[in-house]
Design a protein around this motif. Structure first.
Motif, PDB file in Angstrom:
ATOM      1  N   GLY A   1      -6.326  42.625  20.231  1.00 20.02           N
ATOM      2  CA  GLY A   1      -6.273  41.392  21.144  1.00 20.02           C
ATOM      3  C   GLY A   1      -4.822  41.586  21.904  1.00 20.02           C
ATOM      4  N   LYS A   2      -4.248  40.502  22.997  1.00 15.52           N
ATOM      5  CA  LYS A   2      -3.358  40.737  23.934  1.00 15.52           C
ATOM      6  C   LYS A   2      -3.759  40.101  24.646  1.00 15.52           C
ATOM      7  CE  LYS A   2      -4.170  43.533  28.126  1.00 15.52           C
ATOM      8  NZ  LYS A   2      -3.690  44.811  28.753  1.00 15.52           N
ATOM      9  N   GLY A   3      -2.109  38.954  24.384  1.00 14.78           N
ATOM     10  CA  GLY A   3      -2.144  37.770  25.637  1.00 14.78           C
ATOM     11  C   GLY A   3      -0.775  37.502  25.716  1.00 14.78           C
ATOM     12  N   LYS A   4      -0.686  36.499  26.557  1.00 13.18           N
ATOM     13  CA  LYS A   4       1.027  36.118  26.413  1.00 13.18           C
ATOM     14  C   LYS A   4       1.033  34.771  27.131  1.00 13.18           C
ATOM     15  CE  LYS A   4      -0.946  36.576  31.355  1.00 13.18           C
ATOM     16  NZ  LYS A   4      -0.612  36.741  32.875  1.00 13.18           N
TER      17      LYS A   4
ATOM     18  N   LYS B   1      -4.887  27.467  21.271  1.00 11.03           N
ATOM     19  CA  LYS B   1      -5.418  27.498  22.750  1.00 11.03           C
ATOM     20  C   LYS B   1      -4.553  28.584  23.285  1.00 11.03           C
ATOM     21  CE  LYS B   1      -8.701  26.589  26.290  1.00 11.03           C
ATOM     22  NZ  LYS B   1      -8.817  25.221  27.406  1.00 11.03           N
ATOM     23  N   ILE B   2      -3.354  28.508  23.757  1.00 10.01           N
ATOM     24  CA  ILE B   2      -2.726  29.428  24.825  1.00 10.01           C
ATOM     25  C   ILE B   2      -2.255  30.366  23.779  1.00 10.01           C
ATOM     26  CG2 ILE B   2      -2.038  27.457  26.038  1.00 10.01           C
ATOM     27  CD1 ILE B   2       0.645  27.287  25.143  1.00 10.01           C
ATOM     28  N   LEU B   3      -2.074  30.120  22.656  1.00 13.33           N
ATOM     29  CA  LEU B   3      -1.216  31.122  21.620  1.00 13.33           C
ATOM     30  C   LEU B   3      -2.536  32.536  21.909  1.00 13.33           C
ATOM     31  CD1 LEU B   3       0.869  29.276  19.135  1.00 13.33           C
ATOM     32  CD2 LEU B   3       1.380  30.491  21.275  1.00 13.33           C
ATOM     33  N   LEU B   4      -3.985  32.273  20.962  1.00 15.20           N
ATOM     34  CA  LEU B   4      -4.509  32.995  20.849  1.00 15.20           C
ATOM     35  C   LEU B   4      -5.563  34.344  21.944  1.00 15.20           C
ATOM     36  CD1 LEU B   4      -7.839  30.436  20.236  1.00 15.20           C
ATOM     37  CD2 LEU B   4      -6.803  32.173  18.368  1.00 15.20           C
TER      38      LEU B   4
ATOM     39  N   CYS C   1       8.934  33.307  32.924  1.00 12.89           N
ATOM     40  CA  CYS C   1       8.674  34.829  32.647  1.00 12.89           C
ATOM     41  C   CYS C   1       8.072  34.527  31.758  1.00 12.89           C
ATOM     42  CB  CYS C   1       9.673  35.157  32.401  1.00 12.89           C
ATOM     43  SG  CYS C   1       9.619  36.699  32.195  1.00 12.89           S
ATOM     44  N   PRO C   2       6.701  35.556  31.275  1.00 13.49           N
ATOM     45  CA  PRO C   2       5.704  35.076  29.768  1.00 13.49           C
ATOM     46  C   PRO C   2       5.632  35.787  29.133  1.00 13.49           C
ATOM     47  CG  PRO C   2       4.239  36.481  31.251  1.00 13.49           C
ATOM     48  CD  PRO C   2       5.753  35.753  31.849  1.00 13.49           C
ATOM     49  N   VAL C   3       6.372  35.669  27.245  1.00 17.14           N
ATOM     50  CA  VAL C   3       5.979  36.247  26.786  1.00 17.14           C
ATOM     51  C   VAL C   3       4.990  37.132  25.614  1.00 17.14           C
ATOM     52  CG1 VAL C   3       6.682  36.617  23.733  1.00 17.14           C
ATOM     53  CG2 VAL C   3       8.099  34.641  25.883  1.00 17.14           C
ATOM     54  N   ARG C   4       4.994  38.032  26.051  1.00 14.61           N
ATOM     55  CA  ARG C   4       3.594  39.199  26.396  1.00 14.61           C
ATOM     56  C   ARG C   4       3.540  39.625  24.366  1.00 14.61           C
ATOM     57  NH1 ARG C   4       1.175  39.602  30.609  1.00 14.61           N
ATOM     58  NH2 ARG C   4       3.117  39.491  32.424  1.00 14.61           N
ATOM     59  N   TYR C   5       2.256  39.745  23.852  1.00 15.77           N
ATOM     60  CA  TYR C   5       1.673  40.397  22.716  1.00 15.77           C
ATOM     61  C   TYR C   5       0.426  41.342  22.598  1.00 15.77           C
ATOM     62  CZ  TYR C   5      -1.383  36.383  21.622  1.00 15.77           C
ATOM     63  OH  TYR C   5      -2.444  35.913  22.187  1.00 15.77           O
TER      64      TYR C   5
END
Length: 261
Positions: A216-219, A158-161, A32-36
């Protein structure tokens, strides 16, 4: 006999349900991803917002900045907590402390000698620590461990960007050299070449500034972080380096205690 079998069957079902629940929790944590989401604007009005949440907004944190006020809200299921920081008050405190008169006392020769001796001791200590660190890093296996950790840190960045982002801004660090270096570092990331990134350096500005807007948004998935940790833990060179660093820190604490005595 039938009663004993029934009890054993009940215990088996309870254990099975407990194992399934533990597996379910582990799957949720790992997959389950942490989204921001981050967005802001630094033009005539300066404002910024950031939001991070997990488990369909059941756990989250929201922080916003505007008019020299930082406001935050954290929630866990149905419980919520808020906080705020007024930056104007801190500026007033700094101005008040800067206006306080400080009485200057003459420095005696004994104080000068003690200060000089302390400086000499610090320099010798730095040389000794530098020599040990240099010796640790000169080892081939330690170099391999450092290279492995470096690659894992790059992967973590890289995965946090943000996976999706948009920037339209002009910036300067106040110096052409450092502005060029910062621009070069940003250009190393693949996201910099996306069509939604319009980030221009200003080499003529004398002061550091950032003007523009960003979004920006990511997970991030739990299994990605766990994978980084496990790869480092199962690397024998990394474990060896950890043991060496631990001994080095103990040596430093031991010397500090002996100096204090």
């Amino acid at each position: 006999m039938s009663v004993v079998l029934s009890i054993l069957q009940l215990i088996g079902w309870v254990l099975l349900i407990a194992i399934l629940l533990v597996l379910l929790v582990l799957l949720v944590i790992l997959f389950c991803p942490v989204r921001y989401l981050v967005e802001g604007e630094f033009l005539e009005q300066k404002w910024a917002k950031a939001k991070i949440h997990w488990l369909l907004h059941l756990i989250g944190l929201k922080v916003s900045y505007g008019d020299d006020l930082i406001y935050g809200e954290f929630w866990l299921l149905w419980k919520k907590k808020t906080f705020s920081v007024d930056l104007t008050k801190k500026e007033d405190e700094v101005e008040q402390t800067s206006n306080v008169d400080i009485d200057e006392e003459p420095i005696s020769d004994e104080k000068v000698e003690s200060i000089i001796s302390k400086i000499k001791g610090i320099i010798e200590r730095i040389r000794e620590v530098y020599g040990k660190i240099k010796k640790i890093l000169s080892d081939e296996k330690n170099q391999e461990a450092v290279a492995h950790i470096k690659n894992e840190i790059i992967y973590l960045i890289k995965i946090l960007l943000p996976k999706k982002s948009k920037i339209d801004a002009v910036f300067s660090t106040g110096s052409p050299d450092t502005t060029g270096q910062a621009f070069g570092i940003l250009a190393c990331f693949p996201s910099f070449y996306h069509k939604d990134w319009k980030l221009l350096p200003d080499f003529e500005a004398d002061d550091a500034y950032f003007k523009g807007s960003f979004w920006g948004k990511g997970k991030v998935y739990g299994y990605q972080i766990v994978g980084i940790i496990l790869r480092i833990l199962f690397d024998k060179n990394c474990r060896r380096l950890y043991t060496i660093i631990n001994k080095f820190l103990k040596w430093m604490k031991k010397d500090e205690k002996s100096e204090g005595k």
